[in-house]
Design an enzyme around this catalytic site. Structure first.
Site, PDB file in Angstrom:
ATOM      1  CD  GLU A  44       0.427   0.828  -6.023  1.00 52.74           C
ATOM      2  OE1 GLU A  44      -0.624   1.050  -6.617  1.00 52.74           O
ATOM      3  OE2 GLU A  44       0.710  -0.453  -5.929  1.00 52.74           O
TER       4      GLU A  44
ATOM      5  CB  ALA B 218       3.432  -2.870  -0.206  1.00 54.68           C
TER       6      ALA B 218
ATOM      7  CD  GLU C  79       2.590  -3.494  -8.231  1.00 55.16           C
ATOM      8  OE1 GLU C  79       3.003  -3.398  -6.769  1.00 55.16           O
ATOM      9  OE2 GLU C  79       3.366  -2.580  -8.870  1.00 55.16           O
TER      10      GLU C  79
ATOM     11  N   GLY D 287       0.296  -3.888  -4.559  1.00 54.93           N
ATOM     12  CA  GLY D 287       1.181  -5.210  -4.476  1.00 54.93           C
ATOM     13  C   GLY D 287       0.532  -6.513  -4.674  1.00 54.93           C
TER      14      GLY D 287
HETATM   15  N1  CO8 Z   1      -1.235  -2.295   4.542  1.00 49.33           N
HETATM   16  C1  CO8 Z   1      -1.287  -2.401   5.913  1.00 49.33           C
HETATM   17  N2  CO8 Z   1      -2.543  -2.685   6.533  1.00 49.33           N
HETATM   18  C2  CO8 Z   1      -3.529  -2.955   5.611  1.00 49.33           C
HETATM   19  C3  CO8 Z   1      -3.434  -2.721   4.456  1.00 49.33           C
HETATM   20  C4  CO8 Z   1      -2.368  -2.529   3.786  1.00 49.33           C
HETATM   21  N3  CO8 Z   1      -2.330  -2.491   2.455  1.00 49.33           N
HETATM   22  N4  CO8 Z   1      -4.751  -2.611   4.024  1.00 49.33           N
HETATM   23  C5  CO8 Z   1      -5.450  -3.204   4.875  1.00 49.33           C
HETATM   24  N5  CO8 Z   1      -4.846  -3.008   5.903  1.00 49.33           N
HETATM   25  C6  CO8 Z   1      -5.373  -3.248   7.449  1.00 49.33           C
HETATM   26  C7  CO8 Z   1      -6.259  -2.024   7.947  1.00 49.33           C
HETATM   27  O1  CO8 Z   1      -5.455  -0.897   8.411  1.00 49.33           O
HETATM   28  C8  CO8 Z   1      -6.974  -2.778   8.880  1.00 49.33           C
HETATM   29  O2  CO8 Z   1      -6.240  -2.754  10.120  1.00 49.33           O
HETATM   30  P1  CO8 Z   1      -6.789  -2.139  11.548  1.00 49.33           P
HETATM   31  O3  CO8 Z   1      -7.811  -3.289  11.858  1.00 49.33           O
HETATM   32  O4  CO8 Z   1      -5.699  -2.628  12.516  1.00 49.33           O
HETATM   33  O5  CO8 Z   1      -7.237  -0.968  11.572  1.00 49.33           O
HETATM   34  C9  CO8 Z   1      -7.462  -4.003   8.428  1.00 49.33           C
HETATM   35  O6  CO8 Z   1      -6.276  -4.243   7.233  1.00 49.33           O
HETATM   36  C10 CO8 Z   1      -8.627  -4.010   7.587  1.00 49.33           C
HETATM   37  O7  CO8 Z   1      -8.848  -3.008   6.879  1.00 49.33           O
HETATM   38  P2  CO8 Z   1      -9.961  -2.040   6.688  1.00 49.33           P
HETATM   39  O8  CO8 Z   1     -10.836  -1.827   8.033  1.00 49.33           O
HETATM   40  O9  CO8 Z   1      -9.552  -0.764   5.745  1.00 49.33           O
HETATM   41  O10 CO8 Z   1     -11.086  -2.977   5.773  1.00 49.33           O
HETATM   42  P3  CO8 Z   1     -12.232  -2.317   4.742  1.00 49.33           P
HETATM   43  O11 CO8 Z   1     -13.002  -3.525   4.378  1.00 49.33           O
HETATM   44  O12 CO8 Z   1     -12.773  -1.136   5.232  1.00 49.33           O
HETATM   45  O13 CO8 Z   1     -11.226  -1.823   3.475  1.00 49.33           O
HETATM   46  C11 CO8 Z   1      -9.715  -1.875   1.517  1.00 49.33           C
HETATM   47  C12 CO8 Z   1     -10.663  -2.779   2.701  1.00 49.33           C
HETATM   48  C13 CO8 Z   1     -10.289  -0.975   0.819  1.00 49.33           C
HETATM   49  C14 CO8 Z   1      -8.748  -2.920   0.981  1.00 49.33           C
HETATM   50  C15 CO8 Z   1      -8.828  -0.979   2.677  1.00 49.33           C
HETATM   51  O14 CO8 Z   1      -8.066  -1.775   3.554  1.00 49.33           O
HETATM   52  C16 CO8 Z   1      -7.656  -0.376   1.806  1.00 49.33           C
HETATM   53  O15 CO8 Z   1      -7.768   0.786   1.029  1.00 49.33           O
HETATM   54  N6  CO8 Z   1      -6.389  -0.855   2.030  1.00 49.33           N
HETATM   55  C17 CO8 Z   1      -5.155  -0.374   1.367  1.00 49.33           C
HETATM   56  C18 CO8 Z   1      -5.202  -0.484  -0.010  1.00 49.33           C
HETATM   57  C19 CO8 Z   1      -3.867   0.218  -0.532  1.00 49.33           C
HETATM   58  O16 CO8 Z   1      -3.909   1.512  -0.723  1.00 49.33           O
HETATM   59  N7  CO8 Z   1      -2.990  -0.690  -1.085  1.00 49.33           N
HETATM   60  C20 CO8 Z   1      -1.825  -0.246  -1.578  1.00 49.33           C
HETATM   61  C21 CO8 Z   1      -0.633  -0.316  -0.971  1.00 49.33           C
HETATM   62  S1  CO8 Z   1       0.803   0.544  -1.431  1.00 49.33           S
HETATM   63  C22 CO8 Z   1       1.519  -0.788  -2.469  1.00 49.33           C
HETATM   64  O17 CO8 Z   1       1.057  -1.881  -2.539  1.00 49.33           O
HETATM   65  C23 CO8 Z   1       2.725  -0.463  -2.999  1.00 49.33           C
HETATM   66  C24 CO8 Z   1       3.359  -1.603  -3.971  1.00 49.33           C
HETATM   67  C25 CO8 Z   1       4.673  -1.449  -4.319  1.00 49.33           C
HETATM   68  C26 CO8 Z   1       5.483  -2.726  -3.983  1.00 49.33           C
HETATM   69  C27 CO8 Z   1       6.819  -2.361  -3.774  1.00 49.33           C
HETATM   70  C28 CO8 Z   1       6.851  -2.089  -2.259  1.00 49.33           C
HETATM   71  C29 CO8 Z   1       8.087  -1.672  -1.679  1.00 49.33           C
END
Ligand code: CO8
Length: 259
Positions: free
Chosen positions: A133, A66, A113, A110
């Site tokens: 999460e 998400a 999921e 998400g």
């Molecule tokens: N949301 C928003 N932006 C994101 C997300 C995300 N989930 N994932 C990556 N991005 C963005 C980064 O902020 C970055 O943006 P910017 O260049 O502006 O800084 C860009 O995408 C590239 O990401 P990274 O630089 O972090 O790329 P890496 O290759 O270094 O890392 C990862 C890749 C490991 C995937 C890393 O981006 C990461 O950990 N992302 C988050 C993963 C995460 O925690 N996901 C869970 C989110 S919570 C969720 O999904 C809840 C679901 C419940 C559903 C109901 C919702 C209401």
């Protein structure tokens, strides 16, 4: 057909292809993305030309979860009132046409999921699955504690949901989360071939097979067996069933009329 900003929707023969298209954010799933996925499933489900739906992302990310930037300022009442989980996710899970998730790279939170809402997952050897999460101080909200547990069992689901670690493609296949692993550059060819094969089957038979398998997730064995038996009997009302068996006996390919 709806107009889409964050996804690309294409009809490729009998296959409807939904490609998540927010590459700069690794296909983070905002409210808007989920709404568009729901609209796309509506469109593709209403389109008689389409017999199977594929959802995919990019090579680097199916979806990294998400949209954390969108979620960060939200309050309890924002989330509760919007009923976010009902928007896109449930629509994919409720789709009566067969659905396949083609996963390359990250399928986190998400994203994992969403993949699990599809009927099955084919992934590339670069795929990484996880429910991180907990690292954000929250928990999965659209099936990560439920569908994942049913798919891979309590031990691994607890491990993933509590540590937030990622699982690679090989571990995901061993655990039963994915049906096949394919080299990354062959992923879409293999998935589209599977989708075309499914789309060419009797559509009502495919819908019944899907409904019966899904009941295994939601009911005790005895009830699931009843549903299966009733649907099996129902296939004997299909012209496609009569044709399929006749074609086998006559050593020819069946011609399905989807009724
Ligand atoms: N949301 C928003 N932006 C994101 C997300 C995300 N989930 N994932 C990556 N991005 C963005 C980064 O902020 C970055 O943006 P910017 O260049 O502006 O800084 C860009 O995408 C590239 O990401 P990274 O630089 O972090 O790329 P890496 O290759 O270094 O890392 C990862 C890749 C490991 C995937 C890393 O981006 C990461 O950990 N992302 C988050 C993963 C995460 O925690 N996901 C869970 C989110 S919570 C969720 O999904 C809840 C679901 C419940 C559903 C109901 C919702 C209401």
């Amino acid at each position: 057909m709806s107009v889409y900003e964050h996804i690309i929707v294409e009809g490729k023969g009998a296959v409807g292809l939904i490609t998540l298209n927010r590459p700069k954010m690794l296909n983070a799933l905002s409210f808007g993305v989920f709404g568009e996925i729901a609209a796309a499933v509506d469109d593709l489900e209403a389109d008689d030309a389409i017999g199977c739906i594929v959802i995919t992302g990019s090579e680097k990310a199916f979806a990294a979860g998400a949209d954390i930037k969108e979620m960060q300022p939200k309050t309890f009442i924002d989330m509760f009132s919007s009923d976010f989980t009902a928007i896109g996710g449930d629509r994919v899970a409720r789709c009566r046409k067969p659905t396949i998730a083609a996963v390359s790279g990250y399928a986190l939170g998400g994203g994992c999921e969403l993949a699990m809402m599809c009927d099955f997952i084919i992934c590339s050897d670069t795929a990484k699955f996880g429910q991180p999460e907990i690292t954000l101080g929250t928990i999965p909200g659209i099936g990560g504690t439920q569908r994942l547990t049913r798919a891979i069992g309590k031990a691994k689901a607890m491990d993933l949901c509590l540590t937030g670690r990622m699982m690679d493609a090989a571990e995901a296949e061993r655990a039963g989360l994915v049906s096949r692993i394919v080299p990354a550059d062959k992923l879409m060819d293999e998935v589209m071939a599977a989708a075309e094969k499914i789309a060419a089957m009797s559509r009502p038979a495919a819908a019944m097979a899907k409904e019966a398998v899904n009941r295994a997730f939601e009911t005790p064995l005895s009830e699931g067996m009843n549903v299966e038996r009733n649907l099996f009997h129902a296939t004997f009302a299909l012209e496609d069933r009569a044709e399929g068996m006749a074609a086998f006996i006559e050593k020819r390919k069946p011609v399905n009329k989807n009724r």
